[in-house]
Write a protein that holds these residues in place. Sequence first.
Motif, PDB file in Angstrom:
ATOM      1  N   ASN A   1      -5.989  19.798 -13.765  1.00 13.87           N
ATOM      2  CA  ASN A   1      -7.367  20.283 -13.876  1.00 13.87           C
ATOM      3  C   ASN A   1      -7.596  21.508 -12.987  1.00 13.87           C
ATOM      4  O   ASN A   1      -8.218  22.483 -13.394  1.00 13.87           O
ATOM      5  CB  ASN A   1      -8.369  19.181 -13.524  1.00 13.87           C
ATOM      6  CG  ASN A   1      -8.462  18.118 -14.591  1.00 13.87           C
ATOM      7  OD1 ASN A   1      -8.091  18.330 -15.740  1.00 13.87           O
ATOM      8  ND2 ASN A   1      -8.942  16.946 -14.217  1.00 13.87           N
ATOM      9  N   LEU A   2      -7.072  21.453 -11.762  1.00 16.53           N
ATOM     10  CA  LEU A   2      -7.181  22.573 -10.841  1.00 16.53           C
ATOM     11  C   LEU A   2      -6.470  23.798 -11.423  1.00 16.53           C
ATOM     12  O   LEU A   2      -7.004  24.907 -11.427  1.00 16.53           O
ATOM     13  CB  LEU A   2      -6.590  22.201  -9.484  1.00 16.53           C
ATOM     14  CG  LEU A   2      -6.593  23.285  -8.413  1.00 16.53           C
ATOM     15  CD1 LEU A   2      -8.012  23.723  -8.085  1.00 16.53           C
ATOM     16  CD2 LEU A   2      -5.882  22.774  -7.169  1.00 16.53           C
ATOM     17  N   HIS A   3      -5.278  23.585 -11.940  1.00 15.39           N
ATOM     18  CA  HIS A   3      -4.519  24.659 -12.583  1.00 15.39           C
ATOM     19  C   HIS A   3      -5.340  25.302 -13.695  1.00 15.39           C
ATOM     20  O   HIS A   3      -5.500  26.523 -13.756  1.00 15.39           O
ATOM     21  CB  HIS A   3      -3.203  24.096 -13.134  1.00 15.39           C
ATOM     22  CG  HIS A   3      -2.444  25.049 -13.990  1.00 15.39           C
ATOM     23  ND1 HIS A   3      -2.726  25.231 -15.331  1.00 15.39           N
ATOM     24  CD2 HIS A   3      -1.425  25.881 -13.700  1.00 15.39           C
ATOM     25  CE1 HIS A   3      -1.909  26.135 -15.826  1.00 15.39           C
ATOM     26  NE2 HIS A   3      -1.102  26.544 -14.859  1.00 15.39           N
ATOM     27  N   ASP A   4      -5.864  24.476 -14.587  1.00 13.97           N
ATOM     28  CA  ASP A   4      -6.615  24.985 -15.740  1.00 13.97           C
ATOM     29  C   ASP A   4      -7.870  25.741 -15.306  1.00 13.97           C
ATOM     30  O   ASP A   4      -8.191  26.793 -15.866  1.00 13.97           O
ATOM     31  CB  ASP A   4      -6.976  23.843 -16.695  1.00 13.97           C
ATOM     32  CG  ASP A   4      -5.748  23.227 -17.350  1.00 13.97           C
ATOM     33  OD1 ASP A   4      -4.645  23.817 -17.277  1.00 13.97           O
ATOM     34  OD2 ASP A   4      -5.895  22.127 -17.929  1.00 13.97           O
ATOM     35  N   GLU A   5      -8.589  25.210 -14.331  1.00 18.77           N
ATOM     36  CA  GLU A   5      -9.811  25.871 -13.831  1.00 18.77           C
ATOM     37  C   GLU A   5      -9.501  27.241 -13.253  1.00 18.77           C
ATOM     38  O   GLU A   5     -10.180  28.224 -13.554  1.00 18.77           O
ATOM     39  CB  GLU A   5     -10.496  25.003 -12.765  1.00 18.77           C
ATOM     40  CG  GLU A   5     -11.187  23.782 -13.300  1.00 18.77           C
ATOM     41  CD  GLU A   5     -12.490  24.101 -14.028  1.00 18.77           C
ATOM     42  OE1 GLU A   5     -13.158  25.092 -13.670  1.00 18.77           O
ATOM     43  OE2 GLU A   5     -12.816  23.352 -14.958  1.00 18.77           O
ATOM     44  N   LEU A   6      -8.491  27.323 -12.394  1.00 21.46           N
ATOM     45  CA  LEU A   6      -8.177  28.589 -11.737  1.00 21.46           C
ATOM     46  C   LEU A   6      -7.546  29.607 -12.694  1.00 21.46           C
ATOM     47  O   LEU A   6      -7.737  30.808 -12.529  1.00 21.46           O
ATOM     48  CB  LEU A   6      -7.286  28.360 -10.518  1.00 21.46           C
ATOM     49  CG  LEU A   6      -8.008  27.684  -9.352  1.00 21.46           C
ATOM     50  CD1 LEU A   6      -7.025  27.308  -8.245  1.00 21.46           C
ATOM     51  CD2 LEU A   6      -9.116  28.564  -8.798  1.00 21.46           C
TER      52      LEU A   6
ATOM     53  N   ILE B   1       1.894  32.669  -7.977  1.00 21.77           N
ATOM     54  CA  ILE B   1       2.959  33.616  -7.633  1.00 21.77           C
ATOM     55  C   ILE B   1       3.281  33.507  -6.151  1.00 21.77           C
ATOM     56  O   ILE B   1       4.440  33.545  -5.753  1.00 21.77           O
ATOM     57  CB  ILE B   1       2.548  35.057  -8.011  1.00 21.77           C
ATOM     58  CG1 ILE B   1       2.579  35.220  -9.527  1.00 21.77           C
ATOM     59  CG2 ILE B   1       3.451  36.090  -7.317  1.00 21.77           C
ATOM     60  CD1 ILE B   1       1.879  36.468 -10.024  1.00 21.77           C
ATOM     61  N   ILE B   2       2.275  33.333  -5.340  1.00 27.76           N
ATOM     62  CA  ILE B   2       2.454  33.283  -3.890  1.00 27.76           C
ATOM     63  C   ILE B   2       2.784  31.864  -3.412  1.00 27.76           C
ATOM     64  O   ILE B   2       3.727  31.661  -2.650  1.00 27.76           O
ATOM     65  CB  ILE B   2       1.194  33.801  -3.164  1.00 27.76           C
ATOM     66  CG1 ILE B   2       0.831  35.221  -3.612  1.00 27.76           C
ATOM     67  CG2 ILE B   2       1.362  33.700  -1.650  1.00 27.76           C
ATOM     68  CD1 ILE B   2       1.879  36.282  -3.336  1.00 27.76           C
ATOM     69  N   ASP B   3       2.017  30.874  -3.842  1.00 30.55           N
ATOM     70  CA  ASP B   3       2.139  29.509  -3.309  1.00 30.55           C
ATOM     71  C   ASP B   3       2.962  28.549  -4.162  1.00 30.55           C
ATOM     72  O   ASP B   3       3.256  27.443  -3.734  1.00 30.55           O
ATOM     73  CB  ASP B   3       0.745  28.890  -3.138  1.00 30.55           C
ATOM     74  CG  ASP B   3      -0.023  29.463  -1.979  1.00 30.55           C
ATOM     75  OD1 ASP B   3       0.575  30.201  -1.156  1.00 30.55           O
ATOM     76  OD2 ASP B   3      -1.238  29.188  -1.868  1.00 30.55           O
ATOM     77  N   GLY B   4       3.291  28.930  -5.380  1.00 29.84           N
ATOM     78  CA  GLY B   4       3.993  28.015  -6.263  1.00 29.84           C
ATOM     79  C   GLY B   4       3.013  27.191  -7.089  1.00 29.84           C
ATOM     80  O   GLY B   4       1.803  27.395  -7.021  1.00 29.84           O
ATOM     81  N   PRO B   5       3.519  26.242  -7.853  1.00 30.58           N
ATOM     82  CA  PRO B   5       2.669  25.468  -8.766  1.00 30.58           C
ATOM     83  C   PRO B   5       1.644  24.608  -8.036  1.00 30.58           C
ATOM     84  O   PRO B   5       1.835  24.233  -6.887  1.00 30.58           O
ATOM     85  CB  PRO B   5       3.651  24.595  -9.542  1.00 30.58           C
ATOM     86  CG  PRO B   5       4.929  24.653  -8.811  1.00 30.58           C
ATOM     87  CD  PRO B   5       4.918  25.848  -7.923  1.00 30.58           C
ATOM     88  N   PHE B   6       0.552  24.328  -8.730  1.00 33.30           N
ATOM     89  CA  PHE B   6      -0.500  23.477  -8.187  1.00 33.30           C
ATOM     90  C   PHE B   6      -0.048  22.021  -8.221  1.00 33.30           C
ATOM     91  O   PHE B   6       0.005  21.405  -9.274  1.00 33.30           O
ATOM     92  CB  PHE B   6      -1.801  23.629  -8.997  1.00 33.30           C
ATOM     93  CG  PHE B   6      -2.399  24.988  -8.894  1.00 33.30           C
ATOM     94  CD1 PHE B   6      -3.087  25.368  -7.755  1.00 33.30           C
ATOM     95  CD2 PHE B   6      -2.258  25.902  -9.921  1.00 33.30           C
ATOM     96  CE1 PHE B   6      -3.634  26.632  -7.648  1.00 33.30           C
ATOM     97  CE2 PHE B   6      -2.805  27.169  -9.826  1.00 33.30           C
ATOM     98  CZ  PHE B   6      -3.493  27.527  -8.687  1.00 33.30           C
ATOM     99  N   GLU B   7       0.317  21.507  -7.089  1.00 35.48           N
ATOM    100  CA  GLU B   7       0.728  20.110  -6.955  1.00 35.48           C
ATOM    101  C   GLU B   7       0.059  19.586  -5.692  1.00 35.48           C
ATOM    102  O   GLU B   7       0.485  19.910  -4.586  1.00 35.48           O
ATOM    103  CB  GLU B   7       2.249  19.996  -6.859  1.00 35.48           C
ATOM    104  CG  GLU B   7       2.949  20.422  -8.131  1.00 35.48           C
ATOM    105  CD  GLU B   7       4.457  20.492  -8.014  1.00 35.48           C
ATOM    106  OE1 GLU B   7       4.974  20.661  -6.896  1.00 35.48           O
ATOM    107  OE2 GLU B   7       5.118  20.381  -9.056  1.00 35.48           O
TER     108      GLU B   7
END
Length: 132
Positions: A118-123, A80-86
């Motif tokens: 993977n980072l997205h899924d973990e968080l 929400i704050i930083d945008g998508p994990f890229e």
Amino acid sequence: MKITREADYAVRVVYTIMQQGGKISAREISENSGVTQRFALKILHKLTAAGIVQSYKGVNGGFALGRAPEDISIGEIIEIIDGPFEIAQCLCEDFDCTRVQDKRICQFRQIFDRVSRNLHDELHAIKMSQFQ
């Protein structure tokens, strides 16, 4: 890669509201989370727009969680704050690669995409309810 200070503070703000268990004023959120009231209000505006937090106006107003803690993930708050994990610029939709014509076949991009997912899924698997 680091999340921004604002995203870090947003997690603190949500945690503070969760700990209260009901409505809490912006001043109390600021005091209990260690985030300045001005910055907390900026974060609360974004969290309210996303439905994570509910805002109550008036003398007895304040903020409360908009959903149950088990339905709110740290990953969602950060996005929400930083945008998508890229983790790499080449993952952005509007990026034009100067190395290969079709960026979808780039091996570097494929690795960066896998790590980002993977980072997205973990968080997103870490729910705020884990911290009660």
